[in-house]
Each structure stands twice: as structure tokens, then as C-alpha cells.
Design a protein around this motif. Sequence first.
Motif, PDB file in Angstrom:
ATOM      1  N   GLU A 110     126.251  16.000  57.100  1.00  0.00           N
ATOM      2  CA  GLU A 110     125.520  16.039  55.835  1.00  0.00           C
ATOM      3  C   GLU A 110     126.046  17.154  54.939  1.00  0.00           C
ATOM      4  O   GLU A 110     126.226  16.969  53.726  1.00  0.00           O
ATOM      5  N   ALA A 146     129.487  16.153  53.527  1.00  0.00           N
ATOM      6  CA  ALA A 146     129.343  15.164  52.463  1.00  0.00           C
ATOM      7  C   ALA A 146     128.844  15.818  51.180  1.00  0.00           C
ATOM      8  O   ALA A 146     129.295  15.492  50.076  1.00  0.00           O
ATOM      9  N   ARG A 193     134.872  12.842  51.562  1.00  0.00           N
ATOM     10  CA  ARG A 193     134.642  11.452  51.946  1.00  0.00           C
ATOM     11  C   ARG A 193     134.640  11.410  53.468  1.00  0.00           C
ATOM     12  O   ARG A 193     135.553  11.932  54.119  1.00  0.00           O
ATOM     13  N   ILE A 194     133.650  10.769  54.040  1.00  0.00           N
ATOM     14  CA  ILE A 194     133.419  10.832  55.490  1.00  0.00           C
ATOM     15  C   ILE A 194     133.587   9.449  56.108  1.00  0.00           C
ATOM     16  O   ILE A 194     132.971   8.475  55.672  1.00  0.00           O
ATOM     17  N   ARG A 234     125.606   8.128  57.437  1.00  0.00           N
ATOM     18  CA  ARG A 234     126.348   9.342  57.074  1.00  0.00           C
ATOM     19  C   ARG A 234     127.852   9.080  56.965  1.00  0.00           C
ATOM     20  O   ARG A 234     128.583   9.929  56.457  1.00  0.00           O
ATOM     21  N   GLU A 252     130.762   6.827  55.349  1.00  0.00           N
ATOM     22  CA  GLU A 252     131.032   5.890  54.260  1.00  0.00           C
ATOM     23  C   GLU A 252     131.807   4.683  54.758  1.00  0.00           C
ATOM     24  O   GLU A 252     131.641   3.564  54.258  1.00  0.00           O
TER      25      GLU A 252
END
Length: 246
Positions: A114, A117, A122-123, A147, A149
Motif C-alpha cells: 500500500e 502504491a 505500479r505494482i 493491491r 494492478e
Amino acid sequence: MPEIKGLLFDKDGTILDFYKTWVPINRDIAMEAAGGNFALAAELLRAGGHDPETDIIAPGAVLAAAGVEAIAECFAEVLRERAPADLLAIVIRNFRDGGGKYAELIEGAPDTLESLAADGYRIGLATNDTVDGLTASLGRFAGLARRFEFSYGCDSGYGAKPEPGMGLAFAAATGLAPAACAIVGDSMHDLEMGRRAGFGLRVGVLTGSSRRQDLEPHADLVLGSVLELRDAIAAWRPSREAARAG
């Protein structure tokens, strides 16, 4: 070198506790593949790099890092004519069902995701688990799947690690150059995928089956866990810039 803007995480041993999650899954797969024969199941575990006496799993072993097809092939070599006709299906089903039963988080990992991000990274997630196994294991924890993307499994159509497909897919999906992406994982498979994909940063973590000496030759950074990642990237960037300037 571009600034790192994309972070692609491995799942097991990086976000999830590797041993708590995969020791029982490996045992279930081996037992079913062996038709309930305890001695034969132990032989299968050993062939896959999982010591049935200690439950220690060797770094880089088939049962530490490989996808479903490689595990089925490994077991088939041991079983030969005793191999069940649906051996691959047995592995796939246990990946899915085991993830739903046994997955355990590394404490604090969701909060780290979290924070990263919120910092603008970009996760994504890339695992040698199947898509169904990924969904089942993350589904044990409210909000965890959201969480990420982008998420990829060994059967998403991009190949399994250490092949570069999942890494390249993440870069393409985010619109980032591979050199602006980092791989974060607990195995040589993860780091090699990052190298082959041309990622700008490879981060090893010591929360899986690999030791520091296993990861250091392949990694730019080796951390105790993902909880150290945010500060480590911040420190790594200026150190790289200073090295280039020098």
C-alpha cells in the motif's frame, strides 16, 4: 538508467510465507501422486528438493520455484509406469486447493504494498503458481488481490519463470520500459526472469528458501524482507547515480 517506476513481486516467499504455505501443499501433491504410499511420496519430495524429514526445501529446487509442468515432469521421472494418467491435473488441483487452505501472509507485506502504491509505483505480481492457485491463495486475505494492478501465473500465457515473459508482459501493460521495472523475489528463478526481461533492478529477499549467498550473485540488492524495500530503493537510486558520476 531510467528511474524505477514498476515493481513486479513474486508471491510465495515474498508476499506469502513460503514454508507455512508450501510445505503442506508439496506434501499433499506428493501423497496424491503416490497413491497414498508414504514411502513413495517421500521419494517424490526428495526428488523435488523437499526433505521429507526436516521439511527444508533446497534453494532453486523444483518444489521451491518451478511451475506445475516442471513438477509433474519431475514426479513422472520417479514414478515411471506408476505415474497416474492425470498427474499434471493432480499438481494443478493441489496448487489451487492448497492455496485456498494453507496460504499465510508475511506480516506487514500488505501495508508495504500500500505504501509503495501511494508513492506512485505500479505494482504487479508474477508467480509460478497457477492463476487459480494465485486467486485462491490471495483470496484468503481481504483486499490483497486488489493491491496488484496486474497479476500473472505460470499458465497466463507468458511462460513460467525464469523465462522473461511475465516480466515483459508487466512492462507492456504498464507502458514502462523494462529498465524502469524491478523484480522482487526470493529465488534465482525470479532474479533470472528480471535479467532476461531487461529489468533495471533485481531485488532478492530472504523470506523464502534461498540464502543470501544464493541470491547475491544474481541480485542488485538482497533484503531481509519486502518490509525493507521502500527505504532500500530510495537509498539505491542515489548510490547508483553516484557510481555512474564517479
